[in-house]
Structures are given as C-alpha cells and as structure tokens.
Motif scaffolding. Sequence first.
Motif, PDB file in Angstrom:
ATOM      1  N   LYS A 209      -4.257  -4.212  -4.011  1.00  0.00           N
ATOM      2  CA  LYS A 209      -4.777  -5.417  -3.964  1.00  0.00           C
ATOM      3  C   LYS A 209      -5.871  -5.744  -5.387  1.00  0.00           C
ATOM      4  O   LYS A 209      -5.960  -6.678  -5.674  1.00  0.00           O
ATOM      5  N   THR A 210      -5.691  -4.630  -6.116  1.00  0.00           N
ATOM      6  CA  THR A 210      -6.367  -4.917  -7.494  1.00  0.00           C
ATOM      7  C   THR A 210      -5.407  -4.956  -8.666  1.00  0.00           C
ATOM      8  O   THR A 210      -5.622  -5.481  -9.635  1.00  0.00           O
ATOM      9  N   GLN A 211      -3.929  -4.630  -8.069  1.00  0.00           N
ATOM     10  CA  GLN A 211      -3.010  -5.072  -9.136  1.00  0.00           C
ATOM     11  C   GLN A 211      -2.679  -6.390  -9.421  1.00  0.00           C
ATOM     12  O   GLN A 211      -2.759  -7.213  -8.383  1.00  0.00           O
ATOM     13  N   HIS A 212      -2.244  -6.946 -10.457  1.00  0.00           N
ATOM     14  CA  HIS A 212      -1.923  -8.290 -10.990  1.00  0.00           C
ATOM     15  C   HIS A 212      -0.692  -8.583 -10.082  1.00  0.00           C
ATOM     16  O   HIS A 212       0.211  -7.892 -10.033  1.00  0.00           O
ATOM     17  N   GLU A 213      -0.437  -9.975 -10.041  1.00  0.00           N
ATOM     18  CA  GLU A 213       0.706 -10.525  -9.426  1.00  0.00           C
ATOM     19  C   GLU A 213       1.783 -10.031 -10.662  1.00  0.00           C
ATOM     20  O   GLU A 213       1.908 -10.128 -11.752  1.00  0.00           O
ATOM     21  N   GLY A 214       3.192  -9.883  -9.987  1.00  0.00           N
ATOM     22  CA  GLY A 214       4.096  -9.235 -10.740  1.00  0.00           C
ATOM     23  C   GLY A 214       4.169  -7.892 -11.174  1.00  0.00           C
ATOM     24  O   GLY A 214       5.204  -7.378 -11.534  1.00  0.00           O
ATOM     25  N   HIS A 215       3.147  -7.189 -10.764  1.00  0.00           N
ATOM     26  CA  HIS A 215       3.073  -5.693 -11.188  1.00  0.00           C
ATOM     27  C   HIS A 215       3.873  -5.030 -10.266  1.00  0.00           C
ATOM     28  O   HIS A 215       3.972  -5.243  -8.946  1.00  0.00           O
TER      29      HIS A 215
ATOM     30  N   ILE B  38      -7.535   0.388   3.246  1.00  0.00           N
ATOM     31  CA  ILE B  38      -8.045  -0.619   2.047  1.00  0.00           C
ATOM     32  C   ILE B  38      -8.861  -1.709   2.576  1.00  0.00           C
ATOM     33  O   ILE B  38      -9.806  -2.194   2.157  1.00  0.00           O
ATOM     34  N   ASP B  39      -8.265  -2.498   3.741  1.00  0.00           N
ATOM     35  CA  ASP B  39      -8.936  -3.545   4.277  1.00  0.00           C
ATOM     36  C   ASP B  39     -10.405  -3.074   4.946  1.00  0.00           C
ATOM     37  O   ASP B  39     -11.343  -3.858   4.835  1.00  0.00           O
ATOM     38  N   LYS B  40     -10.338  -1.823   5.455  1.00  0.00           N
ATOM     39  CA  LYS B  40     -11.593  -1.427   6.077  1.00  0.00           C
ATOM     40  C   LYS B  40     -12.654  -1.068   5.063  1.00  0.00           C
ATOM     41  O   LYS B  40     -13.587  -1.489   5.144  1.00  0.00           O
ATOM     42  N   ALA B  41     -12.164  -0.555   3.844  1.00  0.00           N
ATOM     43  CA  ALA B  41     -13.138  -0.320   2.611  1.00  0.00           C
ATOM     44  C   ALA B  41     -13.629  -1.473   2.181  1.00  0.00           C
ATOM     45  O   ALA B  41     -14.864  -1.529   1.878  1.00  0.00           O
ATOM     46  N   VAL B  42     -12.888  -2.506   2.138  1.00  0.00           N
ATOM     47  CA  VAL B  42     -13.104  -3.720   1.311  1.00  0.00           C
ATOM     48  C   VAL B  42     -14.105  -4.279   2.313  1.00  0.00           C
ATOM     49  O   VAL B  42     -15.230  -4.876   1.956  1.00  0.00           O
ATOM     50  N   GLU B  43     -13.875  -4.488   3.635  1.00  0.00           N
ATOM     51  CA  GLU B  43     -14.766  -4.987   4.642  1.00  0.00           C
ATOM     52  C   GLU B  43     -16.121  -4.385   4.522  1.00  0.00           C
ATOM     53  O   GLU B  43     -17.184  -5.241   4.674  1.00  0.00           O
ATOM     54  N   GLN B  44     -16.304  -3.019   4.612  1.00  0.00           N
ATOM     55  CA  GLN B  44     -17.543  -2.351   4.342  1.00  0.00           C
ATOM     56  C   GLN B  44     -18.327  -2.804   3.019  1.00  0.00           C
ATOM     57  O   GLN B  44     -19.514  -2.773   3.214  1.00  0.00           O
ATOM     58  N   ASP B  45     -17.451  -2.745   2.090  1.00  0.00           N
ATOM     59  CA  ASP B  45     -18.189  -3.217   0.885  1.00  0.00           C
ATOM     60  C   ASP B  45     -18.912  -4.339   0.787  1.00  0.00           C
ATOM     61  O   ASP B  45     -19.899  -4.815   0.255  1.00  0.00           O
ATOM     62  N   ILE B  46     -17.994  -5.435   1.508  1.00  0.00           N
ATOM     63  CA  ILE B  46     -18.481  -6.848   1.598  1.00  0.00           C
ATOM     64  C   ILE B  46     -19.686  -6.857   2.491  1.00  0.00           C
ATOM     65  O   ILE B  46     -20.740  -7.540   2.216  1.00  0.00           O
TER      66      ILE B  46
ATOM     67  N   GLU C 239       4.190  -4.811  -5.984  1.00  0.00           N
ATOM     68  CA  GLU C 239       5.266  -5.306  -5.289  1.00  0.00           C
ATOM     69  C   GLU C 239       5.691  -4.260  -4.212  1.00  0.00           C
ATOM     70  O   GLU C 239       6.051  -4.335  -3.163  1.00  0.00           O
ATOM     71  N   VAL C 240       5.513  -2.803  -4.851  1.00  0.00           N
ATOM     72  CA  VAL C 240       6.106  -1.970  -4.007  1.00  0.00           C
ATOM     73  C   VAL C 240       5.171  -1.888  -2.765  1.00  0.00           C
ATOM     74  O   VAL C 240       5.461  -1.484  -1.663  1.00  0.00           O
ATOM     75  N   ALA C 241       3.966  -1.832  -3.029  1.00  0.00           N
ATOM     76  CA  ALA C 241       2.883  -1.569  -2.028  1.00  0.00           C
ATOM     77  C   ALA C 241       3.015  -2.793  -0.860  1.00  0.00           C
ATOM     78  O   ALA C 241       2.505  -2.591   0.217  1.00  0.00           O
ATOM     79  N   GLU C 242       3.185  -3.921  -1.292  1.00  0.00           N
ATOM     80  CA  GLU C 242       3.159  -4.987  -0.483  1.00  0.00           C
ATOM     81  C   GLU C 242       4.410  -5.465   0.354  1.00  0.00           C
ATOM     82  O   GLU C 242       4.691  -6.415   1.196  1.00  0.00           O
ATOM     83  N   ARG C 243       5.686  -4.677  -0.130  1.00  0.00           N
ATOM     84  CA  ARG C 243       6.689  -4.943   0.108  1.00  0.00           C
ATOM     85  C   ARG C 243       6.987  -4.474   1.935  1.00  0.00           C
ATOM     86  O   ARG C 243       6.268  -3.529   2.370  1.00  0.00           O
ATOM     87  N   VAL C 244       7.451  -5.666   2.451  1.00  0.00           N
ATOM     88  CA  VAL C 244       7.556  -5.624   3.983  1.00  0.00           C
ATOM     89  C   VAL C 244       8.985  -4.738   4.285  1.00  0.00           C
ATOM     90  O   VAL C 244       9.915  -4.997   3.888  1.00  0.00           O
TER      91      VAL C 244
END
Length: 194
Positions: free
Chosen positions: A1-7, A34-42, A11-16
């Motif tokens: 989630k923290t990497q820039h578009e096109g990195h 990651i979603d759980k950690a971000v939700e807790q931080d929010i 791309e590897v992490a989000e590849r389906v």
Amino acid sequence: KTQHEGHPLKEVAERVVRQRLKRTGWREKAKELIDKAVEQDIRRFERADIRSPWEDRKPVKVEIIGKKVEDPEENRAMAEETLAKGEFDVIVYTDGSASEGRSNGGSGCVVKDEEGRRVEAWRRAAGKICSSYQAELKAIESALEWLTENESWRRARIVSDSQSSLRAIESDNIKSPNALLKRIASLLEGVKGR
C-alpha cells in the motif's frame, strides 16, 4: 500500500493470481494483515486526543529516589518519607516478578487515592518466557494504561521498586528494541498531553 503506482513491488503484491489450492497464499494473508493493521491505526488515531502545542501539558518526571539497603525497616522508613512528599490525587503501586527470574512472569498494580484508600487493584500475566525486568515494565505499562483511561486525577504518582526499569524509562532510549519501553514512552507522552 505504501509503494508508488508503477513500482514493481506494488505490482507483484497486488497481482491477482488464480488459486489452484483451497488454502490462501501469502498475498492474501499479507493483504489481510496489512488491512487489519491500517484499520487499527485509523481507530487509534480517531481515539487520540489531539491538542495544540501551546495547550497546557502535565509535567511527567521520572525520579529514582533512594537505594535499597539490607535493613527492611530502614527501607520502609525511607519509602514512607518519600511517599509523604508531594500531593497526589492517586498513587499507583506496581510490582512484577518472574519464576527464577526468567519464566511465568506476572505483574500487579494497586491504586490508592490521596487519603490512602484502595481504589482498584489487578494482576496480569507478563509472559511465559519473561524476565523480572520485563514483568516490572509490564506493571508500569499497566499503571500508565489505567491513568490514560481514568480522567479522575490531576496529579498522579507511579511507585516501583525496580531501579533498572526506572533507569531504562528515564533514559528515554527511543532506539531500544524493547517493545514495552517503546509502549511506555508512548503512554507517557499521552499522559503528558492530557
């Protein structure tokens, strides 16, 4: 989630990837974590009481007073003399220990009001593999959590007999790998900002 578009890593992490097996792969597990950690931080950010830097802050002071001696009565007299100094709405006494100094750690706190009446007390596990030092830090963390959650005090004192724990907290060593010390530093900042 923290990497820039096109990195490439993004791309590897989000590849389906079409799953062949029923079990989940590392991508799904990582995304879930990651979603759980971000939700807790929010949620933590939403709960934070954000104040302006010019607002009054409670002074927090870590003091190491006295040194244990052989005579228990002399220790008691020194402790009573120290505790008699200053006016506090609450005093939280902490203690932690571990079997043979390295396992089955436990911590406890007793909260007393300005008249010396017991307000609350609790015990908590500090870990199966735990040093006495870690158990003492756990007790101090627990005391700070109580002070953070309870609004009824203006001046508070936490009393611990662990000089090593107090020295570690006093040094305010941000680079310490000890997660408990980092948590205590964060809680102290929160208490200052009340």
